[in-house]
Design a protein around this motif. Structure first.
Motif, mmCIF file in Angstrom:
data_model
loop_
_atom_site.group_PDB
_atom_site.id
_atom_site.type_symbol
_atom_site.label_atom_id
_atom_site.label_comp_id
_atom_site.label_asym_id
_atom_site.label_seq_id
_atom_site.Cartn_x
_atom_site.Cartn_y
_atom_site.Cartn_z
ATOM 1 N N THR A 63 1.222 -10.128 -16.957
ATOM 2 C CA THR A 63 1.038 -10.369 -15.530
ATOM 3 C C THR A 63 1.631 -9.210 -14.744
ATOM 4 O OG1 THR A 63 1.169 -12.770 -15.831
ATOM 5 C CG2 THR A 63 1.498 -11.927 -13.607
ATOM 6 N N LEU A 64 0.818 -8.688 -13.823
ATOM 7 C CA LEU A 64 1.292 -7.647 -12.911
ATOM 8 C C LEU A 64 1.392 -8.248 -11.520
ATOM 9 C CD1 LEU A 64 1.848 -4.568 -12.271
ATOM 10 C CD2 LEU A 64 -0.568 -4.480 -11.616
ATOM 11 N N ASN A 65 2.545 -8.093 -10.888
ATOM 12 C CA ASN A 65 2.756 -8.552 -9.522
ATOM 13 C C ASN A 65 2.933 -7.357 -8.597
ATOM 14 O OD1 ASN A 65 2.987 -11.539 -10.011
ATOM 15 N ND2 ASN A 65 4.698 -10.861 -11.273
ATOM 16 N N GLY A 66 2.483 -7.500 -7.377
ATOM 17 C CA GLY A 66 2.638 -6.448 -6.384
ATOM 18 C C GLY A 66 2.319 -6.973 -5.002
ATOM 19 N N SER A 67 2.477 -6.130 -3.991
ATOM 20 C CA SER A 67 2.228 -6.526 -2.606
ATOM 21 C C SER A 67 1.486 -5.402 -1.896
ATOM 22 C CB SER A 67 3.546 -6.803 -1.871
ATOM 23 O OG SER A 67 4.280 -7.824 -2.514
ATOM 24 N N THR A 68 0.540 -5.780 -1.040
ATOM 25 C CA THR A 68 -0.212 -4.770 -0.298
ATOM 26 C C THR A 68 0.581 -4.290 0.913
ATOM 27 O OG1 THR A 68 -1.354 -6.374 1.117
ATOM 28 C CG2 THR A 68 -2.394 -5.815 -0.991
ATOM 29 N N ARG A 69 0.219 -3.082 1.359
ATOM 30 C CA ARG A 69 0.750 -2.525 2.599
ATOM 31 C C ARG A 69 -0.421 -2.089 3.467
ATOM 32 N NH1 ARG A 69 5.388 1.906 1.860
ATOM 33 N NH2 ARG A 69 5.112 1.831 4.124
ATOM 34 N N ASN A 70 -0.195 -2.044 4.765
ATOM 35 C CA ASN A 70 -1.228 -1.504 5.645
ATOM 36 C C ASN A 70 -0.981 -0.011 5.850
ATOM 37 O OD1 ASN A 70 1.000 -1.537 7.274
ATOM 38 N ND2 ASN A 70 0.106 -2.758 8.894
ATOM 39 N N GLY A 71 -1.881 0.612 6.592
ATOM 40 C CA GLY A 71 -1.742 2.046 6.809
ATOM 41 C C GLY A 71 -2.196 2.812 5.577
ATOM 42 N N GLY A 72 -1.440 3.806 5.208
ATOM 43 C CA GLY A 72 -1.796 4.604 4.052
ATOM 44 C C GLY A 72 -2.833 5.653 4.390
ATOM 45 N N GLY A 73 -3.300 6.351 3.365
ATOM 46 C CA GLY A 73 -4.222 7.449 3.574
ATOM 47 C C GLY A 73 -5.446 7.382 2.686
ATOM 48 N N TRP A 74 -5.942 6.170 2.414
ATOM 49 C CA TRP A 74 -7.126 6.043 1.572
ATOM 50 C C TRP A 74 -8.341 6.666 2.243
ATOM 51 C CZ3 TRP A 74 -7.745 4.974 -3.395
ATOM 52 C CH2 TRP A 74 -9.015 4.651 -3.870
ATOM 53 N N GLY A 75 -8.451 6.500 3.558
ATOM 54 C CA GLY A 75 -9.566 7.093 4.294
ATOM 55 C C GLY A 75 -10.912 6.575 3.809
ATOM 56 N N ILE A 76 -11.816 7.494 3.468
ATOM 57 C CA ILE A 76 -13.117 7.110 2.930
ATOM 58 C C ILE A 76 -13.074 6.945 1.417
ATOM 59 C CG2 ILE A 76 -14.387 8.213 4.814
ATOM 60 C CD1 ILE A 76 -14.966 10.537 2.886
ATOM 61 N N GLY A 77 -11.907 7.233 0.837
ATOM 62 C CA GLY A 77 -11.737 7.069 -0.594
ATOM 63 C C GLY A 77 -12.224 8.258 -1.396
ATOM 64 N N PRO A 78 -11.795 8.359 -2.660
ATOM 65 C CA PRO A 78 -12.200 9.467 -3.524
ATOM 66 C C PRO A 78 -13.385 9.139 -4.426
ATOM 67 C CG PRO A 78 -10.350 8.333 -4.505
ATOM 68 C CD PRO A 78 -10.686 7.585 -3.233
ATOM 69 N N TYR A 79 -14.055 7.995 -4.180
ATOM 70 C CA TYR A 79 -15.126 7.562 -5.072
ATOM 71 C C TYR A 79 -16.399 7.237 -4.301
ATOM 72 C CZ TYR A 79 -11.058 6.689 -8.085
ATOM 73 O OH TYR A 79 -9.898 6.809 -8.794
ATOM 74 N N ASN A 80 -17.513 7.242 -5.021
ATOM 75 C CA ASN A 80 -18.805 6.827 -4.481
ATOM 76 C C ASN A 80 -19.030 5.361 -4.826
ATOM 77 O OD1 ASN A 80 -19.285 9.471 -3.592
ATOM 78 N ND2 ASN A 80 -20.228 10.050 -5.540
ATOM 79 N N VAL A 81 -18.900 4.485 -3.822
ATOM 80 C CA VAL A 81 -18.903 3.047 -4.085
ATOM 81 C C VAL A 81 -19.959 2.291 -3.287
ATOM 82 C CG1 VAL A 81 -16.470 2.999 -4.737
ATOM 83 C CG2 VAL A 81 -17.111 2.685 -2.334
ATOM 84 N N MET A 82 -20.690 2.969 -2.403
ATOM 85 C CA MET A 82 -21.664 2.253 -1.595
ATOM 86 C C MET A 82 -22.868 3.145 -1.322
ATOM 87 S SD MET A 82 -19.773 2.278 2.154
ATOM 88 C CE MET A 82 -21.010 1.168 2.826
ATOM 89 N N PRO A 83 -24.049 2.551 -1.070
ATOM 90 C CA PRO A 83 -25.222 3.372 -0.750
ATOM 91 C C PRO A 83 -25.094 3.975 0.639
ATOM 92 C CG PRO A 83 -25.759 1.040 -0.585
ATOM 93 C CD PRO A 83 -24.379 1.113 -1.138
ATOM 94 N N ILE A 84 -25.542 5.217 0.781
ATOM 95 C CA ILE A 84 -25.441 5.894 2.077
ATOM 96 C C ILE A 84 -26.821 6.151 2.682
ATOM 97 C CG2 ILE A 84 -23.218 6.947 1.574
ATOM 98 C CD1 ILE A 84 -24.693 9.532 0.855
ATOM 99 N N ASN A 85 -27.884 5.690 1.990
ATOM 100 C CA ASN A 85 -29.226 5.790 2.550
ATOM 101 C C ASN A 85 -30.129 4.773 1.868
ATOM 102 O OD1 ASN A 85 -30.017 6.940 0.034
ATOM 103 N ND2 ASN A 85 -29.507 8.993 0.786
ATOM 104 N N ALA A 86 -31.393 4.694 2.308
ATOM 105 C CA ALA A 86 -32.337 3.712 1.769
ATOM 106 C C ALA A 86 -32.725 4.010 0.335
ATOM 107 C CB ALA A 86 -33.591 3.673 2.643
ATOM 108 N N GLY A 87 -32.449 5.228 -0.135
ATOM 109 C CA GLY A 87 -32.744 5.585 -1.510
ATOM 110 C C GLY A 87 -31.664 5.192 -2.496
ATOM 111 N N ASN A 88 -30.663 4.444 -2.024
ATOM 112 C CA ASN A 88 -29.559 3.958 -2.856
ATOM 113 C C ASN A 88 -28.719 5.107 -3.423
ATOM 114 O OD1 ASN A 88 -28.294 1.504 -3.679
ATOM 115 N ND2 ASN A 88 -28.898 1.930 -5.799
#
Length: 232
Positions: free
Chosen positions: A165-190
């Motif tokens: 079991t891993l326990n932890g707590s979230t924080r707000n703020g931070g610097g994730w921004g748009i993120g370093p990964y491609n996780v969502m479609p950005i046009n109709a061509g997927n």
């Protein structure tokens, strides 16, 4: 849009963050796995103080309900694989290396409160129109952009399957921004791309439906090089 139903959890990715909640762009900053049982995200809320105005005769003259304050999520991840790479990223404690330089174990030392990790979860969508609209299907995507105080819970080794079991707590703020990964479609061509809008400074979680498939499970360090890393 249809009404997507969550079928089951699929894949988790964790990413190493620095002390400011920004992704660490490096060859050993990511890890992808699917050997987990559950991920709980429990809201941590301060109910606030109620204000009452009561007369000497006992009559209630006025009342104001306390305004709750959302502190974040307390997470609890139940998983099976004892991976030094994963534990290095989520707890900040050092791995133990073998003669060939590969991690073979880990040390339990301290709770690292000055670093953290991001956690992404993909859950399969039960949606009869998913394959009609997208070539690969659909997933519910959860992003916790800054989790701190990662620590392992109780561990009991015996005749039955062992669960960690891993326990932890979230924080707000931070610097994730748009993120370093491609996780969502950005046009109709997927076409896959990073987040179209960065996470707000007061936000602890983002959830949306995506037609971009989760990353491949490799059970090894994964490089973090795209998205915000390209601009750094």
């Amino acid at each position: 849009m249809s009404c997507p139903l969550i079928a089951n959890a699929d894949t988790i990715r964790v990413t190493r963050l620095d002390a400011c909640g920004r992704p660490v762009c490096a060859a050993d900053s990511g890890y992808v796995f699917d050997c987990f049982a559950t991920l709980a995200m429990n809201p941590n809320i301060d109910d606030g103080d109620d204000v009452e105005y009561k007369a000497a005769n006992g009559r209630l003259c006025g009342f104001k309900k306390g305004c709750p304050t959302f502190k974040g999520y307390d997470i609890e991840l139940n998983f099976f694989a004892v991976s030094p790479e994963f534990l290095d990223i989520v707890t900040g404690n050092p791995p133990v290396f073998g003669f060939d330089g590969r991690p073979i174990g880990y040390d339990d030392c301290t709770v690292q409160c000055d670093t953290g990790f991001a956690l992404e979860l993909w859950a399969e969508v039960l949606d009869e129109t998913a394959c009609e609209l997208d070539a690969t299907g659909r997933w519910i995507y959860f992003l916790l952009p800054w989790v701190t105080n990662g620590v392992l819970g109780d561990l009991e080794i015996g005749s039955e399957a062992a669960t960690l079991t891993l326990n932890g707590s979230t924080r707000n703020g931070g610097g994730w921004g748009i993120g370093p990964y491609n996780v969502m479609p950005i046009n109709a061509g997927n076409t896959a791309g990073p987040l179209l809008t960065p996470l707000g400074q007061t936000c602890h979680r983002r959830t949306f439906v995506t037609s971009i498939a989760p990353p491949t499970v490799t059970c090894d360090y994964q490089p973090v090089t795209d998205g915000v890393c390209l601009a750094s």
